[in-house]
Write a protein that holds these residues in place. Structure first.
Motif, PDB file in Angstrom:
ATOM      1  N   THR A 108      14.149  11.722  -2.430  1.00 61.94           N
ATOM      2  CA  THR A 108      12.836  12.361  -2.430  1.00 61.94           C
ATOM      3  C   THR A 108      12.048  11.857  -1.230  1.00 61.94           C
ATOM      4  O   THR A 108      11.959  10.650  -1.005  1.00 61.94           O
ATOM      5  CB  THR A 108      12.049  12.032  -3.719  1.00 61.94           C
ATOM      6  N   VAL A 109      11.476  12.780  -0.462  1.00 64.33           N
ATOM      7  CA  VAL A 109      10.579  12.432   0.641  1.00 64.33           C
ATOM      8  C   VAL A 109       9.155  12.718   0.183  1.00 64.33           C
ATOM      9  O   VAL A 109       8.861  13.801  -0.316  1.00 64.33           O
ATOM     10  CB  VAL A 109      10.862  13.262   1.917  1.00 64.33           C
ATOM     11  N   LYS A 110       8.279  11.735   0.342  1.00 67.13           N
ATOM     12  CA  LYS A 110       6.843  11.931   0.156  1.00 67.13           C
ATOM     13  C   LYS A 110       6.271  12.044   1.561  1.00 67.13           C
ATOM     14  O   LYS A 110       6.227  11.071   2.309  1.00 67.13           O
ATOM     15  CB  LYS A 110       6.189  10.756  -0.577  1.00 67.13           C
ATOM     16  N   ALA A 111       5.861  13.247   1.929  1.00 63.26           N
ATOM     17  CA  ALA A 111       5.258  13.508   3.237  1.00 63.26           C
ATOM     18  C   ALA A 111       3.746  13.461   3.040  1.00 63.26           C
ATOM     19  O   ALA A 111       3.184  14.287   2.336  1.00 63.26           O
ATOM     20  CB  ALA A 111       5.704  14.864   3.761  1.00 63.26           C
ATOM     21  N   SER A 112       3.104  12.487   3.651  1.00 65.34           N
ATOM     22  CA  SER A 112       1.689  12.231   3.386  1.00 65.34           C
ATOM     23  C   SER A 112       0.845  12.377   4.649  1.00 65.34           C
ATOM     24  O   SER A 112       1.190  11.840   5.707  1.00 65.34           O
ATOM     25  CB  SER A 112       1.556  10.810   2.831  1.00 65.34           C
ATOM     26  N   TYR A 113      -0.259  13.093   4.518  1.00 67.19           N
ATOM     27  CA  TYR A 113      -1.241  13.263   5.595  1.00 67.19           C
ATOM     28  C   TYR A 113      -2.596  12.951   4.980  1.00 67.19           C
ATOM     29  O   TYR A 113      -3.057  13.669   4.092  1.00 67.19           O
ATOM     30  CB  TYR A 113      -1.221  14.699   6.126  1.00 67.19           C
ATOM     31  N   GLN A 114      -3.236  11.865   5.426  1.00 67.11           N
ATOM     32  CA  GLN A 114      -4.501  11.437   4.831  1.00 67.11           C
ATOM     33  C   GLN A 114      -5.513  11.103   5.913  1.00 67.11           C
ATOM     34  O   GLN A 114      -5.221  10.369   6.841  1.00 67.11           O
ATOM     35  CB  GLN A 114      -4.272  10.215   3.952  1.00 67.11           C
ATOM     36  N   GLY A 115      -6.712  11.660   5.771  1.00 62.30           N
ATOM     37  CA  GLY A 115      -7.802  11.334   6.682  1.00 62.30           C
ATOM     38  C   GLY A 115      -8.077  12.432   7.692  1.00 62.30           C
ATOM     39  O   GLY A 115      -7.646  13.566   7.548  1.00 62.30           O
ATOM     40  N   GLN A 116      -8.805  12.047   8.745  1.00 63.59           N
ATOM     41  CA  GLN A 116      -9.206  12.961   9.814  1.00 63.59           C
ATOM     42  C   GLN A 116      -8.779  12.383  11.158  1.00 63.59           C
ATOM     43  O   GLN A 116      -8.798  11.172  11.351  1.00 63.59           O
ATOM     44  CB  GLN A 116     -10.733  13.138   9.813  1.00 63.59           C
ATOM     45  N   LYS A 117      -8.470  13.248  12.104  1.00 67.00           N
ATOM     46  CA  LYS A 117      -7.961  12.816  13.411  1.00 67.00           C
ATOM     47  C   LYS A 117      -8.920  11.877  14.143  1.00 67.00           C
ATOM     48  O   LYS A 117      -8.497  10.887  14.713  1.00 67.00           O
ATOM     49  CB  LYS A 117      -7.652  14.030  14.286  1.00 67.00           C
ATOM     50  N   ASP A 118     -10.200  12.163  14.134  1.00 66.10           N
ATOM     51  CA  ASP A 118     -11.134  11.365  14.926  1.00 66.10           C
ATOM     52  C   ASP A 118     -11.672  10.136  14.213  1.00 66.10           C
ATOM     53  O   ASP A 118     -12.442   9.373  14.784  1.00 66.10           O
ATOM     54  CB  ASP A 118     -12.299  12.249  15.390  1.00 66.10           C
ATOM     55  N   THR A 119     -11.290   9.936  12.949  1.00 62.56           N
ATOM     56  CA  THR A 119     -11.733   8.744  12.220  1.00 62.56           C
ATOM     57  C   THR A 119     -10.501   7.975  11.776  1.00 62.56           C
ATOM     58  O   THR A 119      -9.794   7.414  12.584  1.00 62.56           O
ATOM     59  CB  THR A 119     -12.623   9.126  11.018  1.00 62.56           C
ATOM     60  N   ALA A 134       0.835  -1.209   0.000  1.00 60.84           N
ATOM     61  CA  ALA A 134       0.000   0.000   0.000  1.00 60.84           C
ATOM     62  C   ALA A 134       0.866   1.253   0.000  1.00 60.84           C
ATOM     63  O   ALA A 134       0.600   2.209  -0.730  1.00 60.84           O
ATOM     64  CB  ALA A 134      -0.929   0.003   1.208  1.00 60.84           C
ATOM     65  N   ALA A 135       1.923   1.256   0.806  1.00 60.54           N
ATOM     66  CA  ALA A 135       2.816   2.413   0.851  1.00 60.54           C
ATOM     67  C   ALA A 135       3.530   2.592  -0.479  1.00 60.54           C
ATOM     68  O   ALA A 135       3.625   3.698  -1.003  1.00 60.54           O
ATOM     69  CB  ALA A 135       3.835   2.258   1.983  1.00 60.54           C
ATOM     70  N   ALA A 136       4.022   1.508  -1.049  1.00 59.38           N
ATOM     71  CA  ALA A 136       4.716   1.594  -2.333  1.00 59.38           C
ATOM     72  C   ALA A 136       3.769   2.061  -3.424  1.00 59.38           C
ATOM     73  O   ALA A 136       4.117   2.888  -4.253  1.00 59.38           O
ATOM     74  CB  ALA A 136       5.318   0.247  -2.697  1.00 59.38           C
ATOM     75  N   ALA A 137       2.548   1.549  -3.413  1.00 56.60           N
ATOM     76  CA  ALA A 137       1.561   1.967  -4.413  1.00 56.60           C
ATOM     77  C   ALA A 137       1.261   3.450  -4.282  1.00 56.60           C
ATOM     78  O   ALA A 137       1.128   4.154  -5.277  1.00 56.60           O
ATOM     79  CB  ALA A 137       0.279   1.157  -4.265  1.00 56.60           C
ATOM     80  N   LEU A 170      -6.800   8.132  10.153  1.00 56.32           N
ATOM     81  CA  LEU A 170      -5.708   9.064   9.907  1.00 56.32           C
ATOM     82  C   LEU A 170      -4.445   8.268   9.627  1.00 56.32           C
ATOM     83  O   LEU A 170      -4.100   7.344  10.370  1.00 56.32           O
ATOM     84  CB  LEU A 170      -5.488   9.979  11.112  1.00 56.32           C
ATOM     85  N   LEU A 171      -3.769   8.608   8.534  1.00 53.47           N
ATOM     86  CA  LEU A 171      -2.515   7.960   8.172  1.00 53.47           C
ATOM     87  C   LEU A 171      -1.515   9.040   7.799  1.00 53.47           C
ATOM     88  O   LEU A 171      -1.747   9.833   6.880  1.00 53.47           O
ATOM     89  CB  LEU A 171      -2.711   7.003   6.992  1.00 53.47           C
ATOM     90  N   ILE A 172      -0.424   9.093   8.535  1.00 52.02           N
ATOM     91  CA  ILE A 172       0.645  10.046   8.270  1.00 52.02           C
ATOM     92  C   ILE A 172       1.915   9.238   8.039  1.00 52.02           C
ATOM     93  O   ILE A 172       2.250   8.372   8.858  1.00 52.02           O
ATOM     94  CB  ILE A 172       0.862  11.013   9.444  1.00 52.02           C
ATOM     95  N   THR A 173       2.602   9.508   6.930  1.00 47.10           N
ATOM     96  CA  THR A 173       3.856   8.814   6.658  1.00 47.10           C
ATOM     97  C   THR A 173       4.855   9.771   6.026  1.00 47.10           C
ATOM     98  O   THR A 173       4.485  10.737   5.364  1.00 47.10           O
ATOM     99  CB  THR A 173       3.668   7.613   5.700  1.00 47.10           C
ATOM    100  N   PHE A 174       6.104   9.458   6.238  1.00 45.02           N
ATOM    101  CA  PHE A 174       7.207  10.135   5.580  1.00 45.02           C
ATOM    102  C   PHE A 174       8.024   9.025   4.936  1.00 45.02           C
ATOM    103  O   PHE A 174       8.674   8.249   5.638  1.00 45.02           O
ATOM    104  CB  PHE A 174       8.041  10.929   6.587  1.00 45.02           C
ATOM    105  N   ILE A 175       7.943   8.920   3.609  1.00 46.33           N
ATOM    106  CA  ILE A 175       8.640   7.863   2.888  1.00 46.33           C
ATOM    107  C   ILE A 175       9.669   8.514   1.981  1.00 46.33           C
ATOM    108  O   ILE A 175       9.333   9.324   1.120  1.00 46.33           O
ATOM    109  CB  ILE A 175       7.666   6.997   2.072  1.00 46.33           C
ATOM    110  N   ALA A 176      10.930   8.163   2.194  1.00 46.70           N
ATOM    111  CA  ALA A 176      12.021   8.725   1.403  1.00 46.70           C
ATOM    112  C   ALA A 176      12.627   7.638   0.532  1.00 46.70           C
ATOM    113  O   ALA A 176      12.775   6.493   0.966  1.00 46.70           O
ATOM    114  CB  ALA A 176      13.089   9.309   2.331  1.00 46.70           C
TER     115      ALA A 176
END
Length: 173
Positions: free
Chosen positions: A133-144, A8-11, A146-152
């Motif tokens: 290259t860093v892909k800084a990702s913030y997806q979703g909402q805090k109360d439901t 999922a992260a690679a995709a 939420l996925l945050i990643t930093f993939i370099a």
């Protein structure tokens, strides 16, 4: 389960790299000039290695209020070419503010932001430095959800070959 998370992260990284930002997102260049999705990432062959990139992401993220959520998402063959740093967003007082502060701190540390995708609760920023290259990702909402990643990823030819081999190997998994 680990392979599913890695896939999922690679995709997600591949999706962003191949032009996912063509609708609804914005491409931002540094220095006042607007970038475009055709703008290439930084040239490969820089002086950074995976340990240095990990430290820079960890330093920026922890200074912004994140703690690392331990994981083993990177396959062993790619550990020298890829860094995956995922914060424990449940421990951050305000995950979105911490995400923004992490990206800002990386920028101050020489990571150049060259592309942003921002649509319906998802923000993915691309930052380059010394062939990485860093892909800084913030997806979703805090109360439901939420996925945050930093993939370099290392953009050099040796790592590109390893990424292709890993994708082919896992294509049928």
């Amino acid at each position: 389960m680990r392979k599913a998370r890695w896939a999922a992260a690679a995709a997600g990284v591949v999706l962003v790299v191949t032009g996912c930002s063509s609708e609804g997102g914005s491409d931002e260049g540094k220095g006042g000039a607007s970038g475009s999705s055709s703008q290439a990432p930084a040239e490969a062959g820089g002086s950074l290695d995976a340990a240095t990139v990990t430290k820079e992401i960890a330093d920026a993220a922890t200074a912004a209020g994140f703690t690392e959520k331990p994981s083993d998402d990177v396959p062993p063959a790619l550990k020298s070419c890829m860094v995956s740093w995922q914060p424990d967003d449940k421990k951050a007082a305000d995950p979105k503010t911490s995400y923004d502060a992490t990206v800002a701190a990386l920028g101050k540390g020489g990571w150049e932001e060259w592309q942003t995708f921002d649509e319906k609760g998802s923000v993915i920023k691309s930052l380059d430095k010394s062939g990485w290259t860093v892909k800084a990702s913030y997806q979703g909402q805090k109360d439901t959800f939420l996925l945050i990643t930093f993939i370099a990823t290392d953009n050099g030819p040796a790592c590109e070959k390893l990424f292709r081999e890993d994708l082919e190997k896992n294509k049928d998994s």
